[in-house]
Design an enzyme around this catalytic site. Structure first.
Site, PDB file in Angstrom:
ATOM      1  N   CYS A   1      14.655  14.565  25.933  1.00 59.97           N
ATOM      2  CA  CYS A   1      16.062  14.982  25.943  1.00 59.97           C
ATOM      3  C   CYS A   1      16.313  15.648  27.282  1.00 59.97           C
ATOM      4  O   CYS A   1      15.482  16.448  27.743  1.00 59.97           O
ATOM      5  CB  CYS A   1      16.324  15.966  24.802  1.00 59.97           C
ATOM      6  SG  CYS A   1      17.981  16.698  24.862  1.00 59.97           S
ATOM      7  N   THR A   2      17.444  15.306  27.896  1.00 59.53           N
ATOM      8  CA  THR A   2      17.662  15.801  29.255  1.00 59.53           C
ATOM      9  C   THR A   2      18.025  17.291  29.304  1.00 59.53           C
ATOM     10  O   THR A   2      18.159  17.861  30.380  1.00 59.53           O
ATOM     11  CB  THR A   2      18.734  14.955  29.977  1.00 59.53           C
ATOM     12  OG1 THR A   2      19.897  14.882  29.145  1.00 59.53           O
ATOM     13  CG2 THR A   2      18.225  13.559  30.240  1.00 59.53           C
ATOM     14  N   HIS A   3      18.171  17.913  28.155  1.00 57.24           N
ATOM     15  CA  HIS A   3      18.352  19.366  28.136  1.00 57.24           C
ATOM     16  C   HIS A   3      17.010  20.104  28.296  1.00 57.24           C
ATOM     17  O   HIS A   3      16.973  21.246  28.733  1.00 57.24           O
ATOM     18  CB  HIS A   3      18.931  19.829  26.792  1.00 57.24           C
ATOM     19  CG  HIS A   3      20.407  19.662  26.648  1.00 57.24           C
ATOM     20  ND1 HIS A   3      21.014  18.435  26.615  1.00 57.24           N
ATOM     21  CD2 HIS A   3      21.396  20.586  26.501  1.00 57.24           C
ATOM     22  CE1 HIS A   3      22.312  18.596  26.461  1.00 57.24           C
ATOM     23  NE2 HIS A   3      22.579  19.888  26.378  1.00 57.24           N
TER      24      HIS A   3
ATOM     25  N   ASP B   1      26.033  11.534  30.754  1.00 60.12           N
ATOM     26  CA  ASP B   1      25.361  12.180  29.625  1.00 60.12           C
ATOM     27  C   ASP B   1      26.445  12.572  28.624  1.00 60.12           C
ATOM     28  O   ASP B   1      27.636  12.510  28.929  1.00 60.12           O
ATOM     29  CB  ASP B   1      24.620  13.439  30.134  1.00 60.12           C
ATOM     30  CG  ASP B   1      23.960  14.218  29.004  1.00 60.12           C
ATOM     31  OD1 ASP B   1      23.303  13.595  28.150  1.00 60.12           O
ATOM     32  OD2 ASP B   1      24.096  15.452  28.962  1.00 60.12           O
ATOM     33  N   SER B   2      26.007  13.013  27.457  1.00 57.03           N
ATOM     34  CA  SER B   2      26.962  13.492  26.462  1.00 57.03           C
ATOM     35  C   SER B   2      27.694  14.744  26.953  1.00 57.03           C
ATOM     36  O   SER B   2      28.782  15.045  26.484  1.00 57.03           O
ATOM     37  CB  SER B   2      26.210  13.848  25.183  1.00 57.03           C
ATOM     38  OG  SER B   2      25.207  14.798  25.488  1.00 57.03           O
TER      39      SER B   2
ATOM     40  N   TYR C   1      25.766  13.926  21.269  1.00 55.32           N
ATOM     41  CA  TYR C   1      25.478  12.532  20.913  1.00 55.32           C
ATOM     42  C   TYR C   1      24.329  12.472  19.905  1.00 55.32           C
ATOM     43  O   TYR C   1      24.204  11.513  19.163  1.00 55.32           O
ATOM     44  CB  TYR C   1      25.057  11.741  22.151  1.00 55.32           C
ATOM     45  CG  TYR C   1      26.175  11.206  23.017  1.00 55.32           C
ATOM     46  CD1 TYR C   1      27.509  11.566  22.817  1.00 55.32           C
ATOM     47  CD2 TYR C   1      25.875  10.326  24.059  1.00 55.32           C
ATOM     48  CE1 TYR C   1      28.512  11.060  23.643  1.00 55.32           C
ATOM     49  CE2 TYR C   1      26.876   9.818  24.885  1.00 55.32           C
ATOM     50  CZ  TYR C   1      28.189  10.186  24.680  1.00 55.32           C
ATOM     51  OH  TYR C   1      29.166   9.675  25.499  1.00 55.32           O
ATOM     52  N   GLY C   2      23.493  13.485  19.935  1.00 52.16           N
ATOM     53  CA  GLY C   2      22.270  13.460  19.134  1.00 52.16           C
ATOM     54  C   GLY C   2      22.498  13.288  17.640  1.00 52.16           C
ATOM     55  O   GLY C   2      21.616  12.825  16.922  1.00 52.16           O
TER      56      GLY C   2
ATOM     57  N   CYS D   1      20.777  10.395  29.473  1.00 47.85           N
ATOM     58  CA  CYS D   1      20.787  10.952  28.125  1.00 47.85           C
ATOM     59  C   CYS D   1      19.874  10.075  27.278  1.00 47.85           C
ATOM     60  O   CYS D   1      20.051   8.853  27.254  1.00 47.85           O
ATOM     61  CB  CYS D   1      22.219  10.908  27.592  1.00 47.85           C
ATOM     62  SG  CYS D   1      22.384  11.346  25.861  1.00 47.85           S
ATOM     63  N   ASN D   2      18.909  10.682  26.653  1.00 51.42           N
ATOM     64  CA  ASN D   2      17.988   9.889  25.829  1.00 51.42           C
ATOM     65  C   ASN D   2      18.697   9.272  24.641  1.00 51.42           C
ATOM     66  O   ASN D   2      18.417   8.136  24.258  1.00 51.42           O
ATOM     67  CB  ASN D   2      16.848  10.768  25.326  1.00 51.42           C
ATOM     68  CG  ASN D   2      15.808  11.009  26.388  1.00 51.42           C
ATOM     69  OD1 ASN D   2      14.796  10.329  26.438  1.00 51.42           O
ATOM     70  ND2 ASN D   2      16.053  11.965  27.271  1.00 51.42           N
TER      71      ASN D   2
ATOM     72  N   GLU E   1      22.306  25.241  25.182  1.00 57.23           N
ATOM     73  CA  GLU E   1      23.708  25.319  25.632  1.00 57.23           C
ATOM     74  C   GLU E   1      24.270  26.730  25.493  1.00 57.23           C
ATOM     75  O   GLU E   1      25.162  27.121  26.234  1.00 57.23           O
ATOM     76  CB  GLU E   1      24.554  24.332  24.850  1.00 57.23           C
ATOM     77  CG  GLU E   1      24.121  22.929  25.156  1.00 57.23           C
ATOM     78  CD  GLU E   1      25.249  21.948  25.229  1.00 57.23           C
ATOM     79  OE1 GLU E   1      26.242  22.168  24.536  1.00 57.23           O
ATOM     80  OE2 GLU E   1      25.107  20.967  25.970  1.00 57.23           O
TER      81      GLU E   1
HETATM   82  N1  DGL Z   1      21.123  15.302  26.610  1.00 56.63           N
HETATM   83  C1  DGL Z   1      21.105  14.512  25.412  1.00 56.63           C
HETATM   84  C2  DGL Z   1      19.825  13.677  25.330  1.00 56.63           C
HETATM   85  O1  DGL Z   1      19.122  13.509  26.284  1.00 56.63           O
HETATM   86  C3  DGL Z   1      21.179  15.340  24.153  1.00 56.63           C
HETATM   87  C4  DGL Z   1      22.406  16.098  23.939  1.00 56.63           C
HETATM   88  C5  DGL Z   1      23.229  15.615  22.799  1.00 56.63           C
HETATM   89  O2  DGL Z   1      22.791  15.637  21.642  1.00 56.63           O
HETATM   90  O3  DGL Z   1      24.338  15.226  23.081  1.00 56.63           O
HETATM   91  O4  DGL Z   1      19.483  13.172  24.299  1.00 56.63           O
END
Ligand code: DGL
Length: 270
Positions: free
Chosen positions: A189-191, A13-14, A45-46, A76-77, A157
């Protein structure tokens, strides 16, 4: 040599958001060894370009392949949207590659025909149009409406959930026109599994909340079974790497993984 059932599962993931997926994998598949890579040097990453996310993803795959991972799960999506096809091609037959989007699309096909479904995620995920394209290809009458919710990742976060601020931000997003009258909502989103309860509360359980970590783990189990790659051993060791170590990340891992983990520093570029 070939892929062996005793080899570890690589998850990336990011940052530490993908630990929600790693946690779900551990629960459902306790015999597996996990190698987790969080690209904290390049978080988030978003907001990054597709080309940048592709370059980071390939570098991470090199690390996971060096550790002989039998599966590389893009947890990570944003990276799934930007880099899945490229990663799959790059990894070839060295490992099975999974993303977090296709299992959700399969779930929609099996459970939500002719339904209005909402999607929330990062800008990269939403603007990529990947979910919209895949849903359209299903041709089963699903109307997908999506909304980028970029404040949610930094909010989570910072540990801002289950409080007034997070409730206000969530309400502001969830009451938007784009998400009106939906019957299900994809947490793209995995968060977001960390704020699932608050989202459920907003909808008073009238909307089905699709937590991709649970759906993805079911698909992972199916993949391992299909290829006879499930590890039934009990002697498992997990390893957690980040591309930029800080104590703050290490202490936040507990929030995502339900237990604290020891992060090792592993730079992607020297
Ligand atoms: N966990 C990332 C996702 O699933 C998002 C976090 C990020 O923006 O890096 O998209």
């Amino acid at each position: 040599m070939g892929i062996k059932a005793s080899d570890p599962i690589g998850i990336f993931d990011s940052g530490i958001g993908g630990l929600t997926v790693a946690q779900a994998v551990k629960k459902r598949l306790p015999g597996e060894n996990l190698i987790y890579f969080g690209d904290t040097a390049h978080l988030p990453y978003g907001d990054k370009s597709t080309a940048a996310i592709q370059a980071y993803s390939i570098k991470i795959c090199d690390v996971l392949l060096q550790h002989n991972c039998k599966v590389i799960l893009i947890a990570c999506n944003s990276a799934s949207a930007a880099a899945y096809e490229l990663v799959k091609e790059y990894v070839g037959s060295k490992a099975k590659v999974m993303n977090v989007i296709d299992p959700v699309i399969n779930y929609l096909r099996e459970n939500l025909v002719q339904t209005k479904v909402g999607l929330i995620g990062t800008k990269q995920t939403i603007l990529s149009g990947v979910y919209a394209k895949k849903v359209k290809e299903l041709e089963i009458g699903i109307e997908l409406t999506s909304l980028a919710t970029p404040l949610l990742v930094p909010m989570i976060e910072e540990g801002f959930f289950k409080n007034q601020i997070s409730e206000d931000i969530l309400n502001e997003y969830l009451k938007r026109e784009e998400l009106s009258d939906i019957k299900a909502l994809i947490l793209g989103c995995t968060h977001y599994p960390l704020i699932k309860t608050e989202i459920q509360n907003f909808y008073h359980s009238r909307v089905r909340i699709l937590d991709s970590s649970e759906i993805v783990v079911a698909a992972l189990k199916g993949l391992l079974d299909f290829h006879h790659l499930q590890n039934s051993g009990s002697n498992h060791v997990d390893q957690f790497m980040v591309s930029d170590y800080t104590e703050a990340f290490e202490s936040s891992t507990q929030m995502f993984f339900q237990e604290s983990v020891k992060l090792e520093s592993h730079r992607l570029w020297e």
